[in-house]
Design a protein around this motif. Structure first.
Motif, short mmCIF file in Angstrom:
data_model
loop_
_atom_site.label_atom_id
_atom_site.label_comp_id
_atom_site.label_asym_id
_atom_site.label_seq_id
_atom_site.Cartn_x
_atom_site.Cartn_y
_atom_site.Cartn_z
N ILE A 78 0.87 -1.17 0.00
CA ILE A 78 0.00 0.00 0.00
C ILE A 78 0.92 1.22 0.00
N GLU A 79 0.98 1.87 -1.14
CA GLU A 79 1.98 2.93 -1.32
C GLU A 79 1.75 4.11 -0.39
N GLN A 80 0.50 4.45 -0.16
CA GLN A 80 0.22 5.61 0.67
C GLN A 80 0.64 5.41 2.12
N LEU A 81 0.74 4.16 2.53
CA LEU A 81 1.06 3.87 3.93
C LEU A 81 2.45 3.29 4.10
N MET A 99 -9.10 0.17 -0.53
CA MET A 99 -9.89 1.14 0.21
C MET A 99 -9.31 1.19 1.62
N ILE A 100 -8.73 2.34 1.94
CA ILE A 100 -8.00 2.46 3.20
C ILE A 100 -8.79 3.36 4.15
N GLU A 136 -5.57 3.44 -5.04
CA GLU A 136 -5.76 3.41 -3.59
C GLU A 136 -6.67 4.56 -3.19
N ALA A 137 -7.76 4.25 -2.50
CA ALA A 137 -8.64 5.30 -2.02
C ALA A 137 -8.51 5.42 -0.51
N PHE B 117 -16.92 5.67 -14.54
CA PHE B 117 -16.02 4.98 -13.65
C PHE B 117 -15.85 5.89 -12.53
N SER B 118 -15.49 5.32 -11.54
CA SER B 118 -14.79 6.13 -10.62
C SER B 118 -14.42 5.20 -9.54
N VAL B 119 -13.39 5.57 -8.89
CA VAL B 119 -13.00 4.78 -7.75
C VAL B 119 -14.20 4.72 -6.82
#
Lengths: 148, 148
Positions: A78-81, A99-100, A136-137, B117-119
DNA sequence: GCGCAAATGTTATGTTATATCATGGAGGAC
DNA sequence: GTCCTCCATGATATAACATAACATTTGCGC
């Protein structure tokens, strides 16, 4: 250990056997840790858990095992974390979207493939050839959202 | 300085004036650097360039300016690279998707908004409320792909 | 001028990740 | 079986990325 964890481990074992990959004790242990915790863990958290389990705990131990797991689709970064999760759909060819939850840190893995959209579609307009997509959301999971 | 860079800087200046944000010399300089280089730069690369330009060069100098630029939409962080790019569509409300060339490191910013689309759509199936989406593709840009 | 808030200066440290070389162990060629 | 090769692991060191904490300065309303 949850039954699902045992099942995933067995599948990983089988996949490795079939593909001449070595599912060594430390690799197995890291995958067990990721699956059991069922959340994103940093390499150094994993390292602590490895030490508790009697493994060596220099950084390369964790990073090597994680590299192996990620490369072969058993885990994702998970790149954001700057952290890692066990894969929920191992073996299958897949395009994950994560989904984070910003409140409880839970990470769920969804399938991003959608005939109406794809990163590739955006990319092709730009003449770009996608090899790997990171989606990543960040936000609130269902349970945290309903508490708020 | 490219003319487009000057234009973007002027727009940022205007936006800050209208929104009571301080477009200080170091913030302006970091944005100039990002726009001029037109590729992803790490905070410490930016720091080196700041020093060359006569600014202080402790890490917080760069990180603070980058925080400001990212927060206000003048720059974006590329999570996969731990680095930063100037925003190509400042001011507008947007959902960027980045295409990162693994050969030349060029990063292009595309618009990910697509009503179909959308996340968020993936997310809503999972009961997840998206606040921010990160979409980053790695691969080959048009020019590197045609050379290969 | 005074006081407040925000930005910057400064030092130190925390966190994430990799380079490098030494050692060990499983499996194949002979 | 022995030697050889390949890959995994052990071990040390350091690189790369990021922030905490507190002091100082600056701009601005009053």
């Amino acid at each position: 250990m949850g039954i699902a964890v045992g099942k995933s481990i067995k599948e990983a074992e089988k996949f490795c056997k079939e593909n001449d990959l070595k599912f060594t004790p430390v690799r197995r242990k890291v995958l067990e840790i990721l699956l059991q915790k069922n959340k994103a863990l940093g390499a150094y958290e994993i390292l602590d858990l490895l030490r508790e389990a009697g493994f060596k705990n220099q950084p390369p131990v964790a990073y090597r095992a994680l590299d192996f797991l990620v490369k072969n689709g058993f885990a994702h970064k998970i790149e954001q974390l700057n952290s890692f999760v066990g894969c929920m759909h191992p073996g299958k060819d897949h395009s994950p979207a994560f989904m984070i939850c910003r409140n409880c840190d839970f990470v769920s893995e969804e399938e991003a493939i959608n005939p109406n959209f794809s990163v590739s579609k955006i990319a092709s307009k730009a003449g770009f050839k996608v090899e790997k997509a990171v989606i990543e959301a960040r936000g609130l999971c269902h349970s945290c959202a309903s508490m708020a």
